[in-house]
Design a protein around this motif. Structure first.
Motif, PDB file in Angstrom:
ATOM      1  N   VAL A 257       0.859  -1.191   0.000  1.00  0.00           N
ATOM      2  CA  VAL A 257       0.000   0.000   0.000  1.00  0.00           C
ATOM      3  C   VAL A 257       0.888   1.231   0.000  1.00  0.00           C
ATOM      4  CG1 VAL A 257      -1.891   1.229   1.106  1.00  0.00           C
ATOM      5  CG2 VAL A 257      -1.764  -1.264   1.281  1.00  0.00           C
TER       6      VAL A 257
ATOM      7  N   PHE B 165      -1.457  -1.163  -4.160  1.00  0.00           N
ATOM      8  CA  PHE B 165      -2.548  -0.194  -4.061  1.00  0.00           C
ATOM      9  C   PHE B 165      -1.984   1.201  -3.825  1.00  0.00           C
ATOM     10  CE2 PHE B 165      -4.239  -4.270  -2.718  1.00  0.00           C
ATOM     11  CZ  PHE B 165      -5.450  -4.338  -3.387  1.00  0.00           C
ATOM     12  N   GLU B 166      -2.540   2.177  -4.531  1.00  0.00           N
ATOM     13  CA  GLU B 166      -2.149   3.578  -4.351  1.00  0.00           C
ATOM     14  C   GLU B 166      -3.199   4.299  -3.504  1.00  0.00           C
ATOM     15  OE1 GLU B 166      -1.914   5.405  -8.164  1.00  0.00           O
ATOM     16  OE2 GLU B 166      -0.143   4.283  -8.814  1.00  0.00           O
ATOM     17  N   LEU B 167      -2.763   4.919  -2.411  1.00  0.00           N
ATOM     18  CA  LEU B 167      -3.671   5.811  -1.683  1.00  0.00           C
ATOM     19  C   LEU B 167      -3.695   7.208  -2.295  1.00  0.00           C
ATOM     20  CD1 LEU B 167      -3.060   4.772   2.041  1.00  0.00           C
ATOM     21  CD2 LEU B 167      -4.925   4.094   0.514  1.00  0.00           C
TER      22      LEU B 167
ATOM     23  N   LYS C 113     -10.936   6.587   0.208  1.00  0.00           N
ATOM     24  CA  LYS C 113      -9.893   5.838  -0.512  1.00  0.00           C
ATOM     25  C   LYS C 113      -9.351   4.718   0.369  1.00  0.00           C
ATOM     26  CE  LYS C 113      -7.030   5.286  -4.008  1.00  0.00           C
ATOM     27  NZ  LYS C 113      -7.490   4.900  -5.358  1.00  0.00           N
TER      28      LYS C 113
ATOM     29  N   ASP D 148     -11.970   1.886   0.609  1.00  0.00           N
ATOM     30  CA  ASP D 148     -11.995   1.085  -0.615  1.00  0.00           C
ATOM     31  C   ASP D 148     -10.801   0.126  -0.658  1.00  0.00           C
ATOM     32  OD1 ASP D 148     -14.274   2.449  -1.387  1.00  0.00           O
ATOM     33  OD2 ASP D 148     -13.212   3.814  -2.742  1.00  0.00           O
ATOM     34  N   THR D 149      -9.650   0.627  -0.242  1.00  0.00           N
ATOM     35  CA  THR D 149      -8.447  -0.211  -0.230  1.00  0.00           C
ATOM     36  C   THR D 149      -8.566  -1.325   0.798  1.00  0.00           C
ATOM     37  OG1 THR D 149      -7.129   1.713  -0.922  1.00  0.00           O
ATOM     38  CG2 THR D 149      -5.926  -0.159   0.001  1.00  0.00           C
ATOM     39  N   GLN D 150      -9.088  -0.998   1.954  1.00  0.00           N
ATOM     40  CA  GLN D 150      -9.288  -2.020   2.989  1.00  0.00           C
ATOM     41  C   GLN D 150     -10.225  -3.122   2.507  1.00  0.00           C
ATOM     42  OE1 GLN D 150     -10.647   0.375   6.241  1.00  0.00           O
ATOM     43  NE2 GLN D 150      -8.627   1.265   6.628  1.00  0.00           N
TER      44      GLN D 150
END
Length: 321
Positions: A23, A53-55, A68, A71-73
């Motif tokens: 991440v 994954f890009e924050l 954001k 969504d990543t989680q």
């Protein structure tokens, strides 16, 4: 303990077919991120399934960060990874506690804050590398490069990242002496103050060493990019500018120095992750500070300032542009 850990890093156990998530605090076009991700891929990519994954927290408005992160989680929950590697402070703030509480081992890199800023550093499922500028090694190195080396201006943004690094090493002092050189430390988020410090530096100092400058804004509150700042600083400074980070070195940027390396941070994080994938519990892996820097120099910068490295340093240095 440090030597035992180094030995383990050099002889990480073999493990195959695991799922890893990386991440990023930022985005892949940002050189720091690209460098450490390439390093992680070089160590783990052949044998494991890596998802990145890009924050994107440099470009997204802060009000958009929670969505954001959520969504990543959710995406990570579907993958059920064996380990998560988090790059830099924003990813750690937004993701570490959530992942660790779900028994996903966390390895971090590039984190500048301490436990006061990041309570999840104390979680037993968390280990990694605390990124710290090489203050002593950098000044010792620059004293070998420069003939005039009595006074240095250390110029940084006034971010939690830099305040933490400076306070950890220097305490509350903003003046210090290292290897006989006097350092004056200036932290500011104001564009005009930052640039004026550069323009006036020749009246007091022999060289400037810059830290991060990611939180600089002008009087109207507009964000000023690091590249824009360094380009203007290079064009108008009357003394050479060096850097604690390799990402600020290049044509019309910093000349060079003994720097923190994103590639090295990525290699170390990948080896820590490999230990975990091989069965070592994160709480058995001591958190560490940046292990080693490297010499990076801009060839055009050296020419511009008529500086020449010793044969020994030149043989060990990476040259850009």
């Amino acid at each position: 303990m440090r030597f035992l850990l180094l030995a383990l890093l050099l002889a990480s156990p073999l493990c195959f077919g695991k799922t890893i998530v990386v991440v990023q605090s930022y985005h892949i076009e940002y050189k720091w991120d690209a460098d450490y991700i390439n390093a992680i891929q070089s160590v783990l990519g052949k044998d494991h399934d890596i998802h990145v994954f890009e924050l994107d927290t440099k470009r997204l408005a802060k009000t958009d960060w929670p969505q954001k992160a959520a969504d990543t989680q959710n995406a990570i929950a579907e993958l059920q990874p064996d380990v998560a590697i988090l790059g830099d402070d924003n990813a750690f703030t937004l993701m570490a506690q959530h992942l660790a509480d779900r028994n996903i081992p966390v390895v971090f890199l590039g984190v500048n804050g301490g436990p006061a800023q990041h309570p999840a550093l104390d979680h037993p499922m968390v280990t990694g590398i605390l990124e710290r500028p090489f203050f002593k090694d950098s000044i010792r190195h620059l004293r070998k490069v420069l003939s005039e080396r009595e006074r240095f201006l250390v110029l940084m943004d006034d971010s939690p990242t830099m305040r933490n690094a400076v306070n950890e090493f220097f305490g509350e002092k903003r003046e210090a002496t290292l290897y006989g050189s006097q350092l004056d430390i200036v932290l500011t988020n104001d564009r005009d103050t930052w640039l004026q410090s550069v323009f006036d530096a020749h009246t007091q100092y022999d060289a400037i060493v810059v830290g991060t400058h990611h939180t600089i804004r002008d009087a109207a509150g507009n964000y000023i990019t690091p590249n824009e700042l360094m380009t203007e600083a290079f064009a108008r400074t009357q003394i050479p500018i060096f850097s604690f980070w390799d990402i600020f070195i290049g044509k019309q940027q910093g000349i060079g120095g003994f720097t923190v390396s994103a590639h090295q941070e990525g290699l170390t994080a990948a080896r820590l992750a490999s230990l975990i994938l091989g069965g070592v519990s994160p709480d058995k892996i001591p958190q560490m500070k940046s292990l080693s820097g490297h010499y990076v120099y801009s060839e055009s910068g050296l020419q511009h300032w008529n500086l020449e490295l010793s044969p020994l340093i030149a043989s060990q240095a990476n040259f850009v542009d």
